[in-house]
Scaffold this motif. Sequence first.
Motif, mmCIF file in Angstrom:
data_model
loop_
_atom_site.group_PDB
_atom_site.id
_atom_site.type_symbol
_atom_site.label_atom_id
_atom_site.label_comp_id
_atom_site.label_asym_id
_atom_site.label_seq_id
_atom_site.Cartn_x
_atom_site.Cartn_y
_atom_site.Cartn_z
ATOM 1 N N THR A 45 -11.521 18.977 18.827
ATOM 2 C CA THR A 45 -12.763 19.686 18.501
ATOM 3 C C THR A 45 -12.788 21.121 19.021
ATOM 4 O O THR A 45 -13.792 21.807 18.865
ATOM 5 N N ALA A 46 -11.678 21.562 19.660
ATOM 6 C CA ALA A 46 -11.673 22.905 20.239
ATOM 7 C C ALA A 46 -10.252 23.390 20.433
ATOM 8 O O ALA A 46 -9.305 22.607 20.417
ATOM 9 N N VAL A 104 -12.902 27.663 26.353
ATOM 10 C CA VAL A 104 -12.921 26.720 25.250
ATOM 11 C C VAL A 104 -13.640 27.350 24.064
ATOM 12 O O VAL A 104 -14.750 27.869 24.214
ATOM 13 N N ASP A 106 -15.036 26.000 20.789
ATOM 14 C CA ASP A 106 -15.352 24.810 20.002
ATOM 15 C C ASP A 106 -15.283 25.127 18.512
ATOM 16 O O ASP A 106 -15.520 26.263 18.092
ATOM 17 N N LYS A 107 -14.969 24.126 17.709
ATOM 18 C CA LYS A 107 -14.801 24.286 16.262
ATOM 19 C C LYS A 107 -16.018 24.959 15.619
ATOM 20 O O LYS A 107 -15.867 25.873 14.821
#
Length: 189
Positions: A45-46, A104, A106-107
């Motif tokens: 997801t990231a 990070v 994230d998407k």
Amino acid sequence: MERLLQHVQRYVELDSEEQELLLSCMRYVEVRKKTHLLKQGKICTARYFVLKGLLRQYIIGENGAEQITHFALENWWVADYDSLDRQQPSEFCIQAVEPSELLVLDKEMEEELFKKLPKMERYFRLVLQRSYAASMMRIKYIFTTGGEERYNHFNSLFPEFIQRIPQYMLASYLGFSAEFLSKIRAKRS
């Protein structure tokens, strides 16, 4: 955060407003050694940018053995890009080898970032092109050279990195056993 901005500036120029936008899309995390950021069968997801520390990406074979496919240390990105893009279960695991500090992306934030700051799509394309080229060279070395030559080549490119990686992980990454690596190192002493 300065490390990320310096890295980005090597590929695309961002003004101060664009830098702020980029940083607003990132989140900072600290992870302990052995923390999994992604497990096989889960959806990535990231993507992760390493500020400090060391991560590994690996697969688990049918016999349960781990095969390391990628390391990420300071100023490197890591993700399962296929899983991230398709939002399908990953074949890979990503784990911290050392206590690590990460940024990070994230998407969902990535999509937003690309809409607001298209330069970042160019940045990631350039970074992934270099990463792909390095992966192809690694595959070439695995298929065309002996284990000792692979070790010597890797050691010449990343001598400080070799000191950070546990011997069994380095052997896995280079495609041979830890015992074979011990023999190579014993010959060099």
